[in-house]
Structures are given as structure tokens and as C-alpha cells.
Scaffold this active site. Sequence first.
Site, PDB file in Angstrom:
ATOM      1  CE  LYS A 112      -1.039  -2.557  10.029  1.00 51.35           C
ATOM      2  NZ  LYS A 112      -1.718  -1.630   9.077  1.00 51.35           N
TER       3      LYS A 112
HETATM    4  C1  LIG Z   1      -1.678  -0.241   9.161  1.00 51.53           C
HETATM    5  C2  LIG Z   1      -1.925   0.519   7.915  1.00 51.53           C
HETATM    6  C3  LIG Z   1      -1.542   1.869   7.771  1.00 51.53           C
HETATM    7  C4  LIG Z   1      -0.915   2.675   8.891  1.00 51.53           C
HETATM    8  O1  LIG Z   1       0.310   2.172   9.320  1.00 51.53           O
HETATM    9  P1  LIG Z   1       1.115   2.867  10.526  1.00 51.53           P
HETATM   10  O2  LIG Z   1       1.696   1.745  11.297  1.00 51.53           O
HETATM   11  O3  LIG Z   1       0.134   3.668  11.264  1.00 51.53           O
HETATM   12  O4  LIG Z   1       2.169   3.689   9.887  1.00 51.53           O
HETATM   13  C5  LIG Z   1      -1.764   2.481   6.552  1.00 51.53           C
HETATM   14  N1  LIG Z   1      -2.369   1.834   5.533  1.00 51.53           N
HETATM   15  C6  LIG Z   1      -2.769   0.554   5.640  1.00 51.53           C
HETATM   16  C7  LIG Z   1      -3.444  -0.089   4.485  1.00 51.53           C
HETATM   17  C8  LIG Z   1      -2.558  -0.148   6.823  1.00 51.53           C
HETATM   18  O5  LIG Z   1      -2.950  -1.428   6.917  1.00 51.53           O
END
Ligand SMILES: *Cc1c(COP(=O)(O)O)cnc(C)c1O
Length: 484
Positions: A112
Amino acid sequence: MRYISSRGDAPALSFDEVLLTGLALDGGLYVPEKWPRFDAAALRDMASLSYVEQVVRLTHPFVGKAIPEAAYADLVVDSYSAFDHDPVAPLVDLGGGIHLMELFHGPTLAFKDYALQLVGRLFNHVLESRGERVTILGATSGDTGSAAISGCVACPLVDVFMLHPKGRVSEVQRRQMTTVDAPNVFNIAIDDDFDCCQDLVKTLFNDTAFRNDMRLSAVNSINWARIMAQTVYYFSAALSLGAPEHEVSFAVPTGNFGNVYAGYAARCMGLPIKRLIIGSNHNDILTRFFDSGTMEMHEVTPSLSPSMDIQVSSNFERLLFDLYNRDGKRVTAAMAKFRESGRLKLDLECYRTAYELFSACCLDDEGTLAAIAQEYKNTGILLDPHSAIGVYAARQLGGDATAEGTPVVALATAHHAKFPEAVEEAIGMPPQIPESLAGLAGFKERFQVLPADVDAVAAYVREHAAVMAQTARGRGGESEGKTP
Ligand SMILES: *Cc1c(COP(=O)(O)O)cnc(C)c1O
């Protein structure tokens, strides 16, 4: 560049408006009116650029006149300066035609960061030119909160209020949020669970007076700018594996359909992606959908990969808009029916279109632990539970792709040290904790404990948000009758 709503009934917006708006007024999600396209020559040209240069080249067309390219490039350079690896999104060969893309080299060690470091700075830049401030309000069960806070620390025009369920966030993730010492960051520990935190946030967003007074804004995964930033690592990986001369497939652990939708967007921009493979945990709404053509809501139960514990994949609506040939009325009708009945069934033609590009599989907790152990045994690489699901999906479904020599890139979305309990359970010993996480134990934590009471949260935000001081000044003492 103009943005239109997936439900076709909200005004088209420019980039800066879309950035600050989030959800469209008609309840839809914004998408670009037209995709910027990069042909083979443009892609070849980009292969030798640095990650940061690729970000500018690929995403400035989305920003357009909202920010001139030179100023935008400065923001991008600054956004990725805190990443601890060059290249920013490195690939590791796992064998069998599968490559792991490590998306955990940002400040909070999860993917993120690749979007939120930029989004925070974009907010600040746009607000500065408008002479405005915003208050970001969100709820987190872990990764989103720390990445959003980290992305906004250096953004004085943005105040962040992040709710987390008291005692129910892992220690690492809590410390990543609460040890941030900045005047614009406010952590609130709610004496209840995550669903309750989310409800509190929803209630406050639905309170129009409060939302306007506080200039409430969100940086959740439907924010267009996050998707935009995430398209870049699809390009960087594919280019280093021989695109545009060769196709590449990707395997993505996803819940909200945000990350994998960014892969779809990259393909719309001209990247030769053969398949997009989705990995789900036991909350497998997406896998069931791509297997059957019917999306059906089920109860959510906690898993070892908490960032994918979702009931509805909100970004899926963006794909649906394209599957329905950008017919907003049809999307509106389908989503209304989905809300009402918990079911959405695609007609055969749309389903076939989706199936040609996407495939999906799911893995429960036991399988996730086994996948972590197996990958560690075979390659010596430790995966976090989310990334393990992606690698599993690549190995399960990448087969026909790799047989024809198409490499599969599995996205590693978090560093394994963020989930030490799961890793220890999988391999029988605790993982080494990197300095940046271990060091957090020495810092003072700052957070406010509040009861699960919307008035208490509202009062706290009103008291601490800098936007209040600005509003009072802006009014010059005149009463607008907003607050009784
Ligand atoms: C947020 C997150 C995801 C999922 O992301 P999406 O927005 O649902 O595609 C997967 N893995 C980690 C470690 C995350 O923080």
C-alpha cells in the site's frame, strides 16, 4: 483527463477533483474517460528508465493539467525516496517460470506504500493550490492505517484520524501507527471490533454537516489515485521480463479487487498482459465469481491474511463497467440488485470476456501455512500469508502460461516480518525482524482510547482537526449556522 462515474449519473471530474472526492455522487466509482495508451515503441523506450521515471511517464497523463509535469516529477521523486531498495519493486526468480515481485520496500513494509506515499503528497499539493485543508478519516485492521499515516506525515494540509479496534491489531501494526509523532496524525483506539470502527466511520461520513465542516476525505482503496500509482509496478516487472516482445502474466493476492484491477488498467494502457490470476483466502467471493459467473455475498470470517478478509470487492464495479460496455445504467441496476439480494449474475457473453483474462483460486489457512513452509523449503524465501496465496495461485494456475514460456509474476504484498506468528507456525521458528520494525519497540506510543460511541469520536475529531481553526478564520467571525 476527465473521469466518469461507473454509474453514469454523476458529473465528470478532473484529476484533482477525483483525488479529493472518492465515491461519486451517484454511488459509483470514477474511471478515466479514455485510457492513455503506450504502444510497443513507447514501452521499449521506457524499459531503461528508473522506477521513478516510469511513474512520471506512465501516470502524468492521468493527472493532466491538474499538476504540471515538472512539479509532478518532484512529488514522485519525494514519494519514493523513503523506499529502501533500488529498483523500487525488485523481482526474485522462484523457478518454474515464476517471479516474485517484492512490493514491501516502502516505509511500512506493505504494497500500500507504493500508492499511499504518492497519494498523500498529491493531496497536499492540490490542497495547497486551492488554499484548502482536509481531514482524512478511516478505520483499519492493520496495513491500510499504517500506510495511510506514513503517507500523510509530511503533508501539513492533511489531518489523519485513524480508528483501530483496541487490542485487536497486531503489535507490529499498532506500533507502526502509534509511534508516528506528528501534529497531524491522530490514532484512536476504539473499545470494540473492526466492524464497529468501520460503522463509526461510515456514520460520520453520512452526517452531511459533519462531513462538510470537517472537509472529510478518505484514502480507501476506491480512490482513483491509488489505482493509478499501482499500475506502474505491473509495467516495471513486465518490461524487465521482456515486454513488449513477450507477454507476461500476474498472480495477485486480492480482496477488494484493487491491486488486480490496477493490473487490468495496465493492460488497458497497452501492457501485453496475458492473464491476471487472483488468489483469495477462505473469504473467496472473487474465486467463486470467476468460477461461476455469479457474485454472491457470504459471511466474512477472520483468516491469516486479514487484509483480504472482505465481504464485497468494491473495485470490482470498475471492471463491471467495462464488461457492460460502459453502460452506467446497467451497472446501477446490477449493483442495486446485488445490494438487495446479495447476488450478481453475469450474462454468458460478459462472463466469457472476464474469463478470458482472469482466473482465480482460493487457499484456506492450513493451505497458506503449508504454502509458506513449502516455498521456504524449496527456495529459502519466506513469504507472508498474503504473498503465499499469490505464489500458490501462480503455481496452480500459471501452468498453461509458463508451458508456453509466459513468465508469471506473483506479487508479494507484505514483508513476512509483519506476520511473525503465522510464519513461526508455518516453519517452526520465528522469523528475523528487520531493524525498522524491531526499533519501533523503543518509541513512545500515542493514541486516544474512545468508547464505541459516534458522538465521542465526532467530538474528538472536532476538537483536534486543524480544519476547524481554518473554518473559523475563514468565516471571520460570521456565523453560517452550521454548528448549533
Ligand atoms: C491490502 C492488502 C491486500 C489486498 O489488496 P486489495 O486492495 O484487496 O487488492 C493484500 N495483501 C496485503 C498485505 C494488503 O495489505
